[in-house]
Design an enzyme around this catalytic site. Structure first.
Site, PDB file in Angstrom:
ATOM      1  N   LYS A 116       0.813  -1.220   0.000  1.00  0.00           N
ATOM      2  CA  LYS A 116       0.000   0.000   0.000  1.00  0.00           C
ATOM      3  C   LYS A 116       0.842   1.263   0.000  1.00  0.00           C
ATOM      4  O   LYS A 116       0.407   2.294  -0.515  1.00  0.00           O
ATOM      5  CB  LYS A 116      -0.946   0.019   1.211  1.00  0.00           C
ATOM      6  CG  LYS A 116      -2.120  -0.925   1.086  1.00  0.00           C
ATOM      7  CD  LYS A 116      -3.233  -0.494   2.026  1.00  0.00           C
ATOM      8  CE  LYS A 116      -4.396  -1.476   2.018  1.00  0.00           C
ATOM      9  NZ  LYS A 116      -5.417  -1.109   3.009  1.00  0.00           N
ATOM     10  N   LYS A 200      -9.126  -9.385 -10.870  1.00  0.00           N
ATOM     11  CA  LYS A 200     -10.216  -9.451  -9.894  1.00  0.00           C
ATOM     12  C   LYS A 200     -11.352  -8.506 -10.277  1.00  0.00           C
ATOM     13  O   LYS A 200     -11.097  -7.425 -10.803  1.00  0.00           O
ATOM     14  CB  LYS A 200      -9.689  -9.013  -8.509  1.00  0.00           C
ATOM     15  CG  LYS A 200      -9.465 -10.173  -7.555  1.00  0.00           C
ATOM     16  CD  LYS A 200      -8.899  -9.688  -6.230  1.00  0.00           C
ATOM     17  CE  LYS A 200      -9.933  -9.705  -5.140  1.00  0.00           C
ATOM     18  NZ  LYS A 200      -9.363  -9.541  -3.793  1.00  0.00           N
ATOM     19  N   LYS A 203     -14.272  -2.396  -8.330  1.00  0.00           N
ATOM     20  CA  LYS A 203     -15.064  -1.192  -8.589  1.00  0.00           C
ATOM     21  C   LYS A 203     -14.255  -0.170  -9.369  1.00  0.00           C
ATOM     22  O   LYS A 203     -14.806   0.782  -9.904  1.00  0.00           O
ATOM     23  CB  LYS A 203     -15.583  -0.594  -7.277  1.00  0.00           C
ATOM     24  CG  LYS A 203     -14.507   0.030  -6.442  1.00  0.00           C
ATOM     25  CD  LYS A 203     -15.072   0.893  -5.337  1.00  0.00           C
ATOM     26  CE  LYS A 203     -13.905   1.334  -4.487  1.00  0.00           C
ATOM     27  NZ  LYS A 203     -14.103   2.428  -3.623  1.00  0.00           N
TER      28      LYS A 203
END
Ligand code: TRP
Length: 337
Positions: A116, A200, A203
């Site tokens: 991240k 995957k 959104k």
């Protein structure tokens, strides 16, 4: 403190908007099924959500959106405890105590922080770095025995175990219950994009045709399945033969997750046939699952005050459940509260 109940499930989910089939089959429906197996506490990890860039208005609406989606999907706030993490101050308090138990060397090994923070480690928030310690507090506060999570969170659960054991040892108490990652509640489906079986469902994919949103109408669902990428071969009998056929594997996996069957069961019915047979049946099954969910979601969205009331009531229950432990944790380190 009293002995932990035989099985107590605790899990959190970050409040995001734009929920899709991947969220539903990958996490939420497992939680729904677990309600039959154990005492469950589920929370919106809103304190975790602020470890990266915060948009206050979006966060506020995402918390309600995710809470509505969880309830619409079958999380029953009367049976399970459903709340926002930030509404129970003991999460943050315990996180501080545990930050003094966790070691820098342990956090330096966390792969999610490395991913991240990417190249801008120096610019990442300290909260992002200590994120797994807050997660350990979430779990240890309620003496969770089982923590349903995806593969990517296993390292954080192991860290929670290490923190629990070190705290107990350092302060010579038997306060924390080392948790187990839990792969129960039926198989979690890893749902892939309808346009690319190697990505995957997400959104953030620019193509809306790649995903099925929880708000899609019946017609849109049917159309997205009709247009989903596939190959020209008939379906095999053996699930292993789907391995090199990512798109075919994805559709069979979705079908199985929706009906609660195994991919083997699904292939038992469709082997030898093509997608002309599977797709309409899959679309029907999806519509059967999502149509009632969508109706309930719209009702809940229309009544934010009711949602807030539900969350507030359950956060009171969570606070009560966590109260004895936080007192004991302060006492163990020589403080009182
Ligand atoms: N980090 C988890 C995730 O991104 C969410 C989470 C926060 C969580 N606290 C937790 C999961 C406690 C299980 C238990 O998926």
């Amino acid at each position: 403190m009293s002995a932990p109940t035989a099985m107590r499930v605790v899990s959190g989910i970050q409040p995001t908007g734009g929920l899709h089939l991947g969220n539903l089959l990958g996490a939420i429906l497992r939680w729904v099924r677990m309600q039959d197996e154990a005492e469950c506490l589920f929370f919106l990890a809103d304190l975790h959500a602020i470890t990266v860039d915060v948009e206050p208005a979006a966060l506020r609406s995402n918390v309600r959106e995710m809470a509505a989606a969880l309830i619409a999907s079958g999380i029953d706030p009367a049976r399970s405890v459903l709340f926002a993490q930030s509404a129970v101050p003991a999460h943050a308090e315990l996180a501080w105590l545990l930050q003094c138990t966790a070691r820098v060397g342990w956090l330096n090994r966390m792969t999610q922080f490395k991913e991240k923070s990417g190249k801008s480690r120096e610019g990442a928030s300290v909260g992002l770095y200590t994120y797994p310690v807050l997660q350990a507090a979430d779990i240890l506060l309620y003496r969770a025995t089982h923590v349903p999570v995806g593969e990517d969170q296993k390292q954080h659960i192991e860290l929670a175990r290490d923190i629990a054991v070190k705290f107990n040892t350092d302060f010579d108490v038997e306060l924390f219950v080392p948790p187990e990652p839990f792969i129960g509640g039926g198989a979690a489906a890893r749902v892939m994009s309808l346009r690319d079986g190697s990505a995957k469902m997400s959104k953030s994919d620019p193509s809306d045709m790649s995903r099925i949103n929880l708000t899609d109408s019946d017609d849109v669902i049917a159309q997205k399945i009709r247009k989903a990428r596939t190959d020209a071969d008939p379906l095999p009998e053996d699930p292993a033969l789907l391995e090199p056929r990512a798109e075919a594997k994805n559709l069979v996996g979705i079908y199985a997750a929706v009906t609660g069957e195994t991919p083997q069961d699904v292939l038992g019915r469709f082997a030898g046939q093509g997608f002309g047979a599977l797709k309409p049946a899959l679309a029907d099954a999806l519509i059967g699952l999502l149509a009632p969910l969508r109706t309930r979601l719209e009702e809940l969205r229309g009544d934010p005050a009711e949602l807030d009331r539900i969350l507030a009531a359950d956060s009171g229950r969570a606070a009560e459940l966590g109260a004895p432990l936080i007192v004991d944790a302060y006492r163990a380190v020589g403080l009182s509260r």
